[in-house]
Design a protein around this motif. Structure first.
Motif, short mmCIF file in Angstrom:
data_model
loop_
_atom_site.label_atom_id
_atom_site.label_comp_id
_atom_site.label_asym_id
_atom_site.label_seq_id
_atom_site.Cartn_x
_atom_site.Cartn_y
_atom_site.Cartn_z
N ILE A 155 6.22 12.80 -3.16
CA ILE A 155 5.69 12.48 -1.83
C ILE A 155 6.39 11.23 -1.30
CG2 ILE A 155 3.59 11.90 -0.54
CD1 ILE A 155 2.05 13.31 -2.80
N PRO A 156 6.97 11.31 -0.10
CA PRO A 156 7.64 10.12 0.44
C PRO A 156 6.65 8.97 0.57
CG PRO A 156 8.03 12.06 1.82
CD PRO A 156 7.00 12.45 0.81
N GLY A 157 7.08 7.78 0.19
CA GLY A 157 6.19 6.61 0.28
C GLY A 157 6.98 5.34 0.05
N ARG A 158 6.27 4.25 0.02
CA ARG A 158 6.91 2.95 -0.25
C ARG A 158 6.06 2.24 -1.30
NH1 ARG A 158 3.51 -0.80 1.76
NH2 ARG A 158 2.38 -0.40 3.69
N PHE A 202 1.53 3.14 -14.21
CA PHE A 202 2.27 3.78 -13.12
C PHE A 202 2.29 2.88 -11.89
CE2 PHE A 202 -0.02 7.04 -15.61
CZ PHE A 202 1.08 7.67 -16.17
N LYS A 203 3.43 2.88 -11.21
CA LYS A 203 3.54 2.02 -10.02
C LYS A 203 2.82 2.66 -8.84
CE LYS A 203 7.70 -0.70 -10.56
NZ LYS A 203 8.80 -0.09 -11.31
N PRO A 204 1.87 1.96 -8.21
CA PRO A 204 1.21 2.53 -7.04
C PRO A 204 2.15 2.62 -5.85
CG PRO A 204 0.42 0.31 -7.49
CD PRO A 204 1.38 0.63 -8.57
N ALA A 205 1.86 3.56 -4.97
CA ALA A 205 2.69 3.74 -3.79
C ALA A 205 1.80 3.81 -2.56
CB ALA A 205 3.48 5.04 -3.93
N VAL A 206 2.42 3.64 -1.43
CA VAL A 206 1.69 3.80 -0.17
C VAL A 206 2.28 5.01 0.54
CG1 VAL A 206 1.24 2.77 2.08
CG2 VAL A 206 1.10 1.37 0.02
N VAL A 265 -7.33 -0.05 8.61
CA VAL A 265 -7.05 -1.25 9.40
C VAL A 265 -5.53 -1.42 9.47
CG1 VAL A 265 -7.36 -3.76 9.55
CG2 VAL A 265 -9.22 -2.30 8.67
N GLY A 266 -5.02 -1.57 10.69
CA GLY A 266 -3.56 -1.61 10.86
C GLY A 266 -3.02 -0.18 10.77
N GLU A 267 -1.89 -0.06 10.13
CA GLU A 267 -1.27 1.27 9.98
C GLU A 267 -2.19 2.18 9.14
OE1 GLU A 267 2.46 2.54 7.01
OE2 GLU A 267 1.67 0.51 7.10
N HIS A 268 -2.42 3.42 9.58
CA HIS A 268 -3.24 4.37 8.81
C HIS A 268 -2.40 4.84 7.61
CE1 HIS A 268 -5.81 8.34 8.86
NE2 HIS A 268 -5.97 7.63 7.77
N ARG A 269 -2.90 4.57 6.40
CA ARG A 269 -2.10 4.86 5.21
C ARG A 269 -3.00 5.04 4.01
NH1 ARG A 269 -2.84 -0.37 6.25
NH2 ARG A 269 -2.61 -2.00 4.67
N PHE A 270 -2.40 5.49 2.92
CA PHE A 270 -3.16 5.67 1.67
C PHE A 270 -2.48 4.91 0.55
CE2 PHE A 270 -4.31 9.26 4.25
CZ PHE A 270 -5.65 9.47 3.96
N LEU A 271 -3.27 4.14 -0.16
CA LEU A 271 -2.77 3.53 -1.40
C LEU A 271 -2.97 4.58 -2.49
CD1 LEU A 271 -1.79 0.98 -2.94
CD2 LEU A 271 -4.20 0.41 -3.27
N ALA A 272 -1.89 4.96 -3.15
CA ALA A 272 -1.96 6.06 -4.13
C ALA A 272 -1.62 5.53 -5.52
CB ALA A 272 -1.00 7.16 -3.72
#
Ligand code: SF4
Ligand code: SF4
Length: 382
Positions: free
Chosen positions: A216-219, A6-10, A195-202
């Motif tokens: 869930i919206p992500g990139r 599965f492709k990970p998303a942020v 660190v930097g933008e607050h985000r989650f690697l999913a």
């Protein structure tokens, strides 16, 4: 940790709200960490606003307190007094009730198994291992525990890589964390990046995890996100509060059943059983009978028990383990030694709860190292 299928998303922190909403819309009872009574506990949550944003825990032997972080981390703590076992292997479970019928006979009604699936948000790597251990206990043999299996089989697990281990954690010693292993049974694994933008690697671990993440919206994740996740979990591994040398531990304990250290720990142990209640793998239970004064109804309820109570090992003529020395030795040698004979793994995942929540700060890592250091000396150690 990457699951290649599965492709990970942020996703942004706001995406956690969508995660909870999606799981609820799919019929899950969503459970996650929240602050209650001065601790981070696991409870029903209706939205991501209930997560312990900006809180962390400071832990040591016999000590736990929440303190404010200087950021809005949602998962910036280690583990609290609860573990997921309280939902899979419930502290109190009515098994059946009986009532007297109008004709004077008895009607026995078995309690139905729970049918709403649960979603756990914030499962640490050590807790995934603990769930796997309890799966073996309750579902791995000839006699499958119906209620555990009913709760476990549909459970949706959102793991979160640990980036803030507590002062009593030692998962690196037990090979159970802080990073979740690919294929460890999670549906989604998150790494919180601050660190930097607050985000989650999913990352999705299952098809249904991927299908929830797709809502869930992500990139797409970049190399920079992966590097940041690796740096965060590497830093966590270096911050473990405790270590335990587990080499040859089963035989070490078996050789030292008469070590004077057992007297030393018995002099401190209150036999309160806290360590077993907070442990995510302990599974002792007993049953209690109840009835009303009219004699028309009766119930049988399964409740958590503890090997630290004198009654737990009571058989005709008395208790097998009448002293604190015998009970502590039973608990520790089972957890770290004979559990391996019984279930093929250690019964300890290094979460540190038994150290934090022991009212007198007895520390399983310290007890092991004391026995190891003085094996064969015949001397009690302070
Ligand atoms: S024995 Fe202690 S450290 Fe090990 S899993 Fe149980 S509570 Fe956690
Ligand atoms: S080791 Fe600590 S928590 Fe466990 S029974 Fe003894 S006093 Fe209670």
């Amino acid at each position: 940790m990457q699951h290649r299928e599965f492709k990970p998303a942020v996703i942004a922190p706001q995406g956690l709200d969508q995660l909870v909403a999606t799981l609820r819309s799919r019929g899950f009872r969503v459970l996650g960490p929240s602050v209650r009574d001065g601790a981070i506990v696991y409870d029903d949550i209706e939205g991501a606003a209930e997560l312990p944003s900006g809180w962390t825990d400071e832990q040591d032997g016999g000590s736990y307190r929440l303190v404010r972080r200087d950021d809005d981390a949602r998962f910036g703590y280690a583990v609290g007094p609860h573990s997921w076992k309280r939902f899979l292997f419930r502290p109190e479970l009515r098994l059946w009730r009986a009532r007297r019928s109008e004709s004077g006979g008895l009607v026995v009604e078995e309690e139905p198994a729970a049918d709403q699936p649960m979603a756990f948000i914030g499962v640490r790597s050590c807790e995934l291992h603990a769930i796997e251990i309890q799966d073996r206990v309750f579902m791995g043999g000839h006699h499958v525990d119906r209620d555990y299996a009913a709760q476990r089989e549909g459970a949706f697990l959102v793991a979160v890589n640990c980036t803030a281990p507590g002062g009593t954690c030692f998962c690196t010693s037990m090979g159970t964390g802080p990073t979740v292993d690919a294929g460890a049974g999670y549906d989604i694994a998150l790494t919180e990046l601050l660190v930097g933008e607050h985000r989650f690697l999913a990352e999705a671990g299952t098809e249904r995890g991927a299908s929830v993440l797709a809502e869930i919206p992500g990139r797409p994740a970049t190399r920079g996100d992966w590097d940041a996740a690796e740096a965060a979990t590497d830093a966590a591994a270096a911050l473990m509060g405790r270590t335990m040398d587990v080499s040859d531990i089963r035989d070490l304990l078996a050789r030292n059943l008469e070590h004077p250290r057992w007297d030393d720990v018995a002099a401190r142990c209150l036999s309160c059983g806290n360590c077993t209640q907070v442990c995510p793998t302990c599974f002792c239970s007993s049953v209690e009978e109840g009835g009303d004064l009219s004699g028309d109804t009766a119930t049988r309820t399964r409740v958590w028990d503890t090997c630290f109570s004198v009654e737990y090992s009571y058989i005709h003529g008395g208790s097998i383990r009448p002293s604190s020395r015998a009970r502590y030795r039973q608990w520790m040698t089972h957890k770290l030694g004979t559990w391996i004979d019984q279930f093929g793994t250690s019964g300890c995942v290094g979460c540190g709860r038994c150290i934090t929540w022991c009212p007198v700060g007895i520390d399983i890592t310290e007890e092991v190292s004391a026995i190891r250091a003085t094996e064969g000396s015949g001397a009690a150690t302070a």
